[in-house]
Design an enzyme around this catalytic site. Structure first.
Site, mmCIF file in Angstrom:
data_model
loop_
_atom_site.group_PDB
_atom_site.id
_atom_site.type_symbol
_atom_site.label_atom_id
_atom_site.label_comp_id
_atom_site.label_asym_id
_atom_site.label_seq_id
_atom_site.Cartn_x
_atom_site.Cartn_y
_atom_site.Cartn_z
ATOM 1 C CB SER A 148 -12.640 -144.715 -12.774
ATOM 2 O OG SER A 148 -13.090 -145.356 -13.956
ATOM 3 C CG HIS A 186 30.525 -133.687 4.848
ATOM 4 N ND1 HIS A 186 29.947 -134.911 5.093
ATOM 5 C CD2 HIS A 186 31.738 -133.953 4.290
ATOM 6 C CE1 HIS A 186 30.772 -135.880 4.717
ATOM 7 N NE2 HIS A 186 31.860 -135.317 4.211
ATOM 8 C CB SER A 212 6.183 -111.513 3.784
ATOM 9 O OG SER A 212 5.500 -111.592 5.013
ATOM 10 C CE LYS A 231 11.427 -113.186 4.251
ATOM 11 N NZ LYS A 231 10.490 -114.143 4.861
ATOM 12 C CG ASN A 237 9.775 -115.046 0.906
ATOM 13 O OD1 ASN A 237 10.740 -114.705 1.572
ATOM 14 N ND2 ASN A 237 8.526 -114.851 1.301
ATOM 15 C CD GLU A 275 10.650 -121.078 0.267
ATOM 16 O OE1 GLU A 275 10.090 -121.498 1.293
ATOM 17 O OE2 GLU A 275 10.744 -119.863 -0.005
ATOM 18 C CE1 TYR A 281 -7.791 -153.893 -14.278
ATOM 19 C CE2 TYR A 281 -9.851 -154.825 -13.462
ATOM 20 C CZ TYR A 281 -9.045 -153.724 -13.713
ATOM 21 O OH TYR A 281 -9.488 -152.466 -13.401
ATOM 22 C CD GLN A 302 -12.060 -147.675 -10.673
ATOM 23 O OE1 GLN A 302 -12.707 -148.538 -11.254
ATOM 24 N NE2 GLN A 302 -12.591 -146.872 -9.767
ATOM 25 C CE LYS A 309 -7.786 -145.870 -14.414
ATOM 26 N NZ LYS A 309 -7.144 -147.185 -14.225
#
Length: 516
Positions: A79, A212, A333, A339, A341, A346, A373, A378, A381
């Site tokens: 790890s 709505h 773009s 464009k 954007n 987003e 444990y 492990q 994380k």
């Protein structure tokens, strides 16, 4: 190789492998029996064993073992490739533990001082990018402890007295979470300040309010922006509550049962600025509910940010045209030169998915685990680190975006007549005239139908038209029609009325420490 950055969410260091092992070549299998793929052969070669293999370092836990784990098991179980980020907290916990052991007479003060000096040197090595992280040492704890033994010798072997990696890792993780929460709270406040400052620029701007995604009632733009501020405040409150529960010390719980040695867990907790030691040693090492709570709080915040992102992306479209982001927070773009954007928002919307996914990962991870444990833990994380990295980035870019947008007042104002936004205010007028609300609702509905047939607005109806619908209408009705009049008629606490919004703005300026 060592870490090149040492912030809470630093990029991963390059891990130094042990000396490369020399393996004999593997003969290709006859094509008649199995096709020969060079890549497969090379992979098989790297996994083959040989009498010439370098003898592996004995694990610190390997006393009862007669042979080391295979390379595949080592790669699968390590790890250190991600938990190296906990080094600061691991060293912090080790220092507190060493001081407690000395205070209890379990090690000498001389050994304590040698251990503390060695840990200081290791921390500096890490910060300077000179520490060797080794995968064969599995995790951050073993890397630091093995390095400490190499550096100071026998005294370092006493450091693990009355502790286990089980209580060590959860202590590190609680310390890390505590700092991570503090950083997120700072970012939340920064975004709130950006929204309040933005709202202060458009104090009188009326915009359509939607339910709505259909036009509903007129609202002041600051009222809408402050709704985000309120949501963020609750996000902060959840994190503050979570921090309180995070701030208890597991160290000294050892593997699961505590210890027969006379340790002082209260001293350790105090030195690490925890509220108190955890009361039950099994609970201390086995549960990750504090991680789940943290990830849940992040997920709720991410959903709020995603909704803001969605609304601002819509408002920046040609169909709405209510909002214009500056070039500094927009992208273009690769094929369409015209464009512009709102990509940051987003991505805020998109990254909420991974934050929620991180929560789901740890929820499923913890489901059904027996006490105490288990090595499964492990896996908590990486989703935790990812969630915090994502939410910090989302909050930062939301603040940047809020500081670099403008609202198109003319476009918004020209759009206001559509949708009969003053209809509900007209119903309130009738209620004030003594008409029951359900009857008022029906009367106004007929007025709207009349407007549709005449292709006009409620403000454009003549008194004779209104009287034809219901005789209760008087000349004072026109003070309730039109979006400006409608907004001014709101007086309830927390409403979009001008005076109410001004109070809300002032309250937030004071709460966030914003100068007038």
């Amino acid at each position: 190789m060592a870490a090149t950055s040492h912030s809470l969410l630093s990029p991963a260091p390059t891990l130094l492998p042990r000396a490369r092992l020399a393996f004999p070549a593997v003969r290709a299998v006859a094509p008649r029996r199995r096709p020969y793929f060079p890549a497969v052969a090379a992979a098989a070669s790297s996994m083959a064993s040989s009498d010439a293999d370098e003898k592996k370092e004995t694990k610190l836990w390997g006393g009862r073992f007669e042979e080391g784990v295979t390379d595949a098991v080592e790669r699968f179980t390590e790890s250190i490739s991600y938990d190296w980020q906990l080094y600061k907290y691991d060293i912090m916990g080790s220092k507190a533990h060493a001081s407690m052991l000395a205070a209890q007479g379990l090690i000498t003060t001389g050994d304590r001082d040698i251990i503390l000096e060695g840990l200081d040197q290791i921390e500096k090595q890490i910060q300077d990018g000179k520490f060797e992280w080794r995968k064969d040492r599995e995790d951050v704890h073993m890397n630091i402890e093995a390095a400490l033994i190499e550096k100071v010798g026998e005294p370092a072997k006493k450091l693990h007295t009355a502790r286990s990696r089980n209580d060590q890792i959860v202590t590190d993780l609680r310390l890390w979470c505590r700092d991570a929460i503090d950083k997120i709270l700072i970012r939340i406040k920064q975004f709130q300040v950006s929204l309040v400052l933005l709202a202060s620029k458009y104090v009188d701007l009326i915009v359509p309010g939607y339910t709505h995604l259909q036009r509903a009632q007129p609202v002041l733009l600051p009222h809408l922006l402050l709704s985000y501020v309120e949501q963020l405040e609750r996000d902060a409150g959840r994190l503050i509550d979570c921090r309180e529960r995070v701030n208890f010390c597991p160290l000294g719980a050892c593997a699961l049962a505590g210890t027969g040695l006379p340790i002082d867990r209260f001293k350790t907790a105090k030195d690490l600025k925890f509220t108190a030691p955890m009361k039950n040693s099994i609970d201390a090492v086995s549960d990750r509910d504090f991680v789940l709570e943290f990830l849940a709080a992040n997920s709720i915040a991410a959903i709020h940010l995603s909704r803001i992102g969605e609304e601002w992306v819509l408002w920046a479209s040609e169909e709405f045209g209510f909002l214009t982001p500056s070039d500094s927070v927009s992208t273009g773009s690769s094929i369409m030169p015209q464009k512009k954007n709102p990509d940051p928002m987003e991505l805020v919307r998109g990254k909420s998915a991974r934050v929620v996914g991180d929560l789901m990962t740890v929820l499923v991870l913890c489901k059904g685990l027996p006490q105490a444990y288990n090595r499964d833990l492990q896996e908590d994380k990486e989703p935790l680190f990812d969630s915090v990295k994502a939410i910090l980035g989302m909050l930062e870019v939301c603040s940047e975006f809020a500081q670099n947008i403008s609202f198109n007042s003319k476009r918004i104002q020209s759009s206001l007549p559509a949708g009969y936004l003053d209809a509900t205010t007209l119903a309130d007028y009738l209620v004030k005239k003594g008409v029951p609300f359900r009857t008022s609702h029906e009367i106004v509905g007929r007025c709207v139908a009349l407007c549709v047939s005449k292709n006009c607005q409620l403000t454009e109806l003549e008194m004779d038209d209104l009287k034809a619908v219901h005789p209760v209408f008087e000349a004072d009705v026109y003070a309730y029609l039109g979006v400006e009049n409608a907004v001014n008629k709101f007086i309830s606490y927390g409403s979009t009325g001008s005076e109410q919004v001004k109070r809300q703005l002032e309250d937030w300026r004071v709460q966030l420490g914003i100068n007038p």
